[in-house]
Design a protein around this motif. Structure first.
Motif, mmCIF file in Angstrom:
data_model
loop_
_atom_site.group_PDB
_atom_site.id
_atom_site.type_symbol
_atom_site.label_atom_id
_atom_site.label_comp_id
_atom_site.label_asym_id
_atom_site.label_seq_id
_atom_site.Cartn_x
_atom_site.Cartn_y
_atom_site.Cartn_z
ATOM 1 N N VAL A 326 0.839 -1.188 0.000
ATOM 2 C CA VAL A 326 0.000 0.000 0.000
ATOM 3 C C VAL A 326 0.878 1.244 0.000
ATOM 4 O O VAL A 326 1.901 1.313 0.677
ATOM 5 N N GLY A 327 0.528 2.217 -0.815
ATOM 6 C CA GLY A 327 1.291 3.452 -0.887
ATOM 7 C C GLY A 327 2.326 3.480 -1.976
ATOM 8 O O GLY A 327 3.055 4.450 -2.122
ATOM 9 N N THR A 328 2.435 2.401 -2.784
ATOM 10 C CA THR A 328 3.445 2.366 -3.841
ATOM 11 C C THR A 328 2.924 1.544 -5.000
ATOM 12 O O THR A 328 1.770 1.124 -5.030
ATOM 13 N N GLY A 329 3.803 1.291 -5.984
ATOM 14 C CA GLY A 329 3.424 0.516 -7.150
ATOM 15 C C GLY A 329 3.739 -0.957 -6.986
ATOM 16 O O GLY A 329 4.180 -1.419 -5.927
ATOM 17 N N TRP A 330 3.521 -1.702 -8.066
ATOM 18 C CA TRP A 330 3.750 -3.143 -8.047
ATOM 19 C C TRP A 330 5.229 -3.455 -8.066
ATOM 20 O O TRP A 330 6.018 -2.785 -8.732
ATOM 21 N N THR A 331 5.623 -4.490 -7.321
ATOM 22 C CA THR A 331 7.012 -4.936 -7.298
ATOM 23 C C THR A 331 7.302 -5.765 -8.540
ATOM 24 O O THR A 331 6.407 -6.140 -9.283
ATOM 25 N N ASN A 416 8.188 12.010 7.296
ATOM 26 C CA ASN A 416 8.989 12.139 8.503
ATOM 27 C C ASN A 416 9.103 10.780 9.178
ATOM 28 O O ASN A 416 8.441 9.822 8.768
ATOM 29 N N HIS A 417 9.945 10.726 10.206
ATOM 30 C CA HIS A 417 10.218 9.468 10.895
ATOM 31 C C HIS A 417 10.154 9.658 12.407
ATOM 32 O O HIS A 417 10.386 10.751 12.919
ATOM 33 N N ASP A 418 9.846 8.554 13.094
ATOM 34 C CA ASP A 418 9.988 8.462 14.547
ATOM 35 C C ASP A 418 11.147 7.520 14.849
ATOM 36 O O ASP A 418 11.382 6.553 14.108
ATOM 37 N N VAL A 419 11.860 7.784 15.947
ATOM 38 C CA VAL A 419 12.982 6.944 16.363
ATOM 39 C C VAL A 419 12.780 6.581 17.829
ATOM 40 O O VAL A 419 12.449 7.434 18.653
ATOM 41 N N ARG A 420 12.957 5.313 18.135
ATOM 42 C CA ARG A 420 12.841 4.847 19.509
ATOM 43 C C ARG A 420 14.020 3.940 19.841
ATOM 44 O O ARG A 420 14.794 3.562 18.951
ATOM 45 N N CYS A 456 19.373 0.212 21.466
ATOM 46 C CA CYS A 456 18.913 -0.591 20.335
ATOM 47 C C CYS A 456 17.853 0.207 19.599
ATOM 48 O O CYS A 456 16.686 0.257 20.011
ATOM 49 N N LEU A 457 18.271 0.864 18.514
ATOM 50 C CA LEU A 457 17.452 1.838 17.807
ATOM 51 C C LEU A 457 16.570 1.174 16.762
ATOM 52 O O LEU A 457 16.970 0.215 16.097
ATOM 53 N N SER A 458 15.378 1.700 16.589
ATOM 54 C CA SER A 458 14.496 1.335 15.484
ATOM 55 C C SER A 458 13.737 2.584 15.068
ATOM 56 O O SER A 458 13.607 3.546 15.849
ATOM 57 N N ALA A 459 13.251 2.592 13.840
ATOM 58 C CA ALA A 459 12.555 3.765 13.311
ATOM 59 C C ALA A 459 11.358 3.318 12.485
ATOM 60 O O ALA A 459 11.272 2.168 12.044
ATOM 61 N N ARG A 460 10.428 4.239 12.309
ATOM 62 C CA ARG A 460 9.281 3.992 11.443
ATOM 63 C C ARG A 460 9.002 5.244 10.640
ATOM 64 O O ARG A 460 9.406 6.359 11.014
ATOM 65 N N ALA A 461 8.290 5.074 9.516
ATOM 66 C CA ALA A 461 8.042 6.178 8.598
ATOM 67 C C ALA A 461 6.585 6.593 8.614
ATOM 68 O O ALA A 461 5.683 5.773 8.851
ATOM 69 N N HIS A 462 6.353 7.877 8.346
ATOM 70 C CA HIS A 462 5.014 8.410 8.135
ATOM 71 C C HIS A 462 4.958 9.003 6.721
ATOM 72 O O HIS A 462 5.852 9.753 6.323
ATOM 73 N N ALA A 463 3.917 8.634 5.964
ATOM 74 C CA ALA A 463 3.709 9.196 4.632
ATOM 75 C C ALA A 463 2.220 9.472 4.480
ATOM 76 O O ALA A 463 1.448 8.576 4.142
ATOM 77 N N GLY A 464 1.808 10.696 4.762
ATOM 78 C CA GLY A 464 0.391 11.018 4.734
ATOM 79 C C GLY A 464 -0.346 10.192 5.778
ATOM 80 O O GLY A 464 0.064 10.120 6.939
#
Length: 587
Positions: A326-331, A416-420, A456-464
């Protein structure tokens, strides 16, 4: 799942329990006079842990299976003997249990028209849309505590029914002829069995027909030219149409989930094409994913991620697939995982379904034995937008309590991104995860940490409106300051460094835990040598000369296969040469 059109079927409950069916030819010498009507179906069950159970023969066709959100299941089929009328049968299965005793619902020549669905209140419903004296009628039978309760609703044309919310049922049909235009009509059956007033929700100057629900807010319709359009219901209750695909496809499918509509079809020339769009937004242009296709199957998970499978109509009869997160084209297309990545797919059919964890199961039958086909299955997880931590300090050893980290997200153009981070202190205590940064628009950021920790870092993305999952962790360690170490005679402290020239001088850490260790030092061309041990076990002997003089440098040491508790000791084994220690690491 139904075997009316294809020789194989697959249905999966949210907890992963699956039911697969394969068509069986009638035995030799079994003709209409000596065999019951219908085909022979073999039913297989797969437990949530992945073990398939032995198949059971059912001497009928039209088997349908449906599950509710709690993985309770219902099955409906036609039971017909040599001289007895067709009988509509239903069985149920509690989640994690066995299929219960068969239950007779109705008998007669028209029972084969009924379809099975389950409401969000776990009520099985059998329904059909059939011609009547003045148009059509929508017949429903719902399972109650006292038996099956029937209702009838008059409609102007063939209707489509789906489950609504709170036990309701939503119906749509088309009224009006091609010359006069047409209208899409909607109504709702309340939980008490009564129907609401019919409402025209969409008008068209051209002819529309064959409405079919493809999701909670979308209906597929056939145009007078033979093509298909998608009517979507917006958040305000208004409806609009979107062109789906051109006239007369060889095969087509459409699904709506999480506000995203996905459409796929085969052209008469065997091209596999797809397009998608949001219920309240723009649509993509059609994309060709493959050629020489014989059959196809589209599945969409609860988030709108799509997987499309097809069998290539060539000498190999092999399975191909493509996916659209979801949010992109076909692989890019390819073969599915073993053992489905095989040739010789029986009848050129492939089936697929998705469970509550958005894991797609694909199945294809081999032609090894046409009389008893073997159904091969494989699981694959629908791709998601993963964010990976990158651009961390070398070796993931930070030389101070502040360090820079970066992140990158696959395929999704993130806003944008979140980092935890999960934080583990050098003595082994763990806390978290806790948020270090939110809404970061840049691809990197300086993170402020504490001494003697592993982050131990991880991140997630927000796009709309789309938020990706938290990605894999990358662990970065900060040094435990040298002031936390106990020291023997001979050490002095200048600036942030403990310094000595005395052979035998030692620094000893408090009790720490780790499997990998390192030193933070200040090298120089004339620096001395130290021996490092952990609870008496040697980790290495190092001369502190490499690196830019006066700049902090990390020296990696030996370690263990598993984390251990103990004290790290640094002993100077040179004499008269400077040794400068800034800190130690353990992780």
């Amino acid at each position: 799942m139904s075997n009316d059109d294809e020789p194989f079927g697959l249905a999966i409950a949210p907890d992963g329990y699956a039911v697969a069916t394969t068509w069986q030819p009638k035995p030799n010498g079994c003709d209409a006079e000596h065999c019951p009507p219908g085909e022979f179906i073999k039913v297989w069950g797969r437990e949530p842990e992945g073990r398939w159970l032995n198949g059971q023969n059912v001497g009928s066709n039209g088997l349908q299976v449906a599950f509710d959100a709690a993985s309770n299941g219902w099955a409906a089929w036609i039971d017909q003997g040599w001289s007895t009328p067709a009988t509509l049968m239903v069985a149920s299965r509690p989640a994690g249990g066995q299929w219960a005793t068969r239950e007779t619902v109705a008998s007669g020549p028209s029972v084969s028209d009924f379809r099975l669905l389950v409401t969000d209140t776990s009520t099985p419903v059998l329904w059909r849309s059939a011609p009547a004296t003045d148009g059509y009628q929508l017949d429903t039978m719902s399972r109650t505590s006292t038996g099956w309760e029937a209702t009838t609703k008059a409609t102007a044309g063939p209707a489509s029914l789906r489950a609504g919310v709170a036990g309701t049922l939503r119906a749509v049909w088309v009224q009006g002829s091609t010359g006069q235009g047409s209208a899409l009509v909607a109504t709702e059956r309340r939980a008490d069995g009564t129907w609401t007033r019919d409402m025209v929700v969409l008008r068209s100057s051209s002819g529309l027909s064959d409405p079919a629900w493809i999701g909670p807010h979308a209906v597929a319709l056939t145009t007078s030219a033979g093509g298909r359009v998608i009517a979507t219901e917006g958040p305000d209750g208004s409806w609009e149409t979107h062109p789906a695909f051109p006239a007369k496809p060889h095969w087509s499918a459409a699904y709506e989930a999480a506000g995203v509509v996905t459409v796929a079809w085969l052209t008469p020339e065997g091209e596999v094409r797809a397009r998608h769009g949001r219920v309240d937004g723009r649509w993509s242009s059609p994309k060709t994913l493959g050629r020489l296709a014989r059959s196809a199957r589209l599945v969409v998970d609860s988030r709108g991620n799509a997987s499309l499978f097809w069998v290539k109509d060539d000498d190999d009869y092999s399975t191909r697939y493509a996916q659209r997160p979801v949010g992109t084209g076909w692989t890019a297309t390819g073969r599915p995982p073993p053992p489905v990545d095989r040739g010789g797919v029986m009848y050129g059919y492939v089936v697929a379904a998705v469970d509550g964890a958005d894991t797609v199961t694909v199945a294809a039958a081999s032609s090894e034995n046409p009389g008893w086909p073997y159904l091969h299955t494989a699981d694959l997880v629908t791709p998601v937008a993963l964010t990976r931590i990158r651009a961390t300090p070398p070796g993931n050893w930070a030389t101070s309590t502040s360090f820079r980290a970066g992140w990158r997200t696959t395929w999704l153009r993130a806003g944008n991104h979140d980092v935890r981070a999960r934080v583990r202190s050098i003595d082994g205590r763990t806390t978290g995860p806790r948020r270090l940064a939110s809404g970061v628009r840049a691809g990197t950021k300086i993170l402020h940490a504490k001494s003697g920790r592993t982050y131990c870092l991880s991140a997630r993305a927000h796009a709309g409106p789309t938020t990706g999952p938290w990605g894999e962790e990358t662990c970065v360690s900060t040094p435990l300051d040298d002031r936390a170490l106990s020291r023997s005679a001979g050490w002095t402290r200048a600036g942030s460094t403990s310094t000595t020239r005395s052979r035998g001088a030692t620094l000893v850490s408090p009790r720490i835990r780790g499997s990998r260790f390192a030193l933070l030092v200040r090298p120089s061309a004339d620096a001395g040598t130290v021996r490092v041990t952990f609870d008496g076990r040697r980790l290495g002997t190092r001369r502190l000369i490499a690196g830019r003089p006066g700049r902090p440098r990390v020296i990696a040491l030996g370690g263990f296969r598993r984390p251990r508790h103990g004290k790290l000791a640094i002993t100077v084994v040179s004499s008269g040469e400077p040794v400068r220690i800034d800190g130690i690491y353990a992780r």
